[in-house]
Design an enzyme around this catalytic site. Sequence first.
Site, PDB file in Angstrom:
ATOM      1  N   TYR A  14       0.836  -1.377   0.110  1.00  0.00           N
ATOM      2  CA  TYR A  14      -0.155   0.245  -0.007  1.00  0.00           C
ATOM      3  C   TYR A  14       0.871   1.195   0.032  1.00  0.00           C
ATOM      4  CZ  TYR A  14      -3.615  -3.440   1.328  1.00  0.00           C
ATOM      5  OH  TYR A  14      -4.416  -4.479   1.496  1.00  0.00           O
ATOM      6  N   HIS A  19      -4.615   6.095  -0.834  1.00  0.00           N
ATOM      7  CA  HIS A  19      -5.043   6.124   0.759  1.00  0.00           C
ATOM      8  C   HIS A  19      -3.999   6.296   1.772  1.00  0.00           C
ATOM      9  CE1 HIS A  19      -8.925   5.539   2.361  1.00  0.00           C
ATOM     10  NE2 HIS A  19      -8.966   4.264   2.465  1.00  0.00           N
ATOM     11  N   PHE A  64      -5.019  -1.308  10.091  1.00  0.00           N
ATOM     12  CA  PHE A  64      -5.286  -0.628   8.816  1.00  0.00           C
ATOM     13  C   PHE A  64      -6.288   0.542   8.880  1.00  0.00           C
ATOM     14  CE2 PHE A  64      -3.729  -4.966   7.404  1.00  0.00           C
ATOM     15  CZ  PHE A  64      -3.463  -4.733   6.405  1.00  0.00           C
ATOM     16  N   ASN A  66      -8.946   1.598   8.351  1.00  0.00           N
ATOM     17  CA  ASN A  66     -10.354   1.524   9.199  1.00  0.00           C
ATOM     18  C   ASN A  66     -10.488   1.342  10.503  1.00  0.00           C
ATOM     19  OD1 ASN A  66     -10.948   1.892   6.547  1.00  0.00           O
ATOM     20  ND2 ASN A  66     -12.294   0.088   6.235  1.00  0.00           N
ATOM     21  N   ASN A 112     -13.601   6.237   6.931  1.00  0.00           N
ATOM     22  CA  ASN A 112     -13.648   5.116   8.055  1.00  0.00           C
ATOM     23  C   ASN A 112     -12.555   5.449   8.916  1.00  0.00           C
ATOM     24  OD1 ASN A 112     -16.032   4.046   7.306  1.00  0.00           O
ATOM     25  ND2 ASN A 112     -14.847   2.900   5.596  1.00  0.00           N
TER      26      ASN A 112
END
Length: 177
Positions: A14, A19, A64, A66, A112
């Site tokens: 990631y 994000h 993570f 969220n 989130n």
Amino acid sequence: MKMIVGLGNPGSKYAKTKHNIGFMVIDQLCEKYNVTLNKHDFEAEYGSFKYEGETVLLVKPLTFMNDSGRSVGPLMSYYQVGIDELLVIQDDMDLTMGKLRLRQKGSAGGHNGIKSIIAHTKSQTFKRLKIGIQHPQKSTVVNWVLTPFDKDGAPVINQAIDQACEESTTGVKMTTL
């Protein structure tokens, strides 16, 4: 003490995704102020530096996205960081690519990671520095936020990261961040 939290997802998979813009800003702040994120507890990696006499914690939650609040809430408690001393750096699909917006408080707005921080701090009154990643044209939201910036977006985002670093440290100078 001030706390600057960059939101993102852990792992190399990631690292360069939209994000993870919050992580990218923290990485650049670390480089700029010679900070090593050498502490690893509270499900985060973090380090600190002094800025104009004020201790500043730079934090990357290792949960993570969220579930970021699971890390942020306990860190704030341990270091006795008040809600008004917290700045969260996040991506925002409702802003054009590279645009920055500082919010003093507010709802999660569908994010989130912010929703999790609100749940764990029991407050919406923390500052957020939002960085625009633009809304996807054709791809789904999940596919959009979990892909890297394209060749047109990368220079715009690099400039936004520079600006976000300036905005973050300017905020540290203020009494309430």
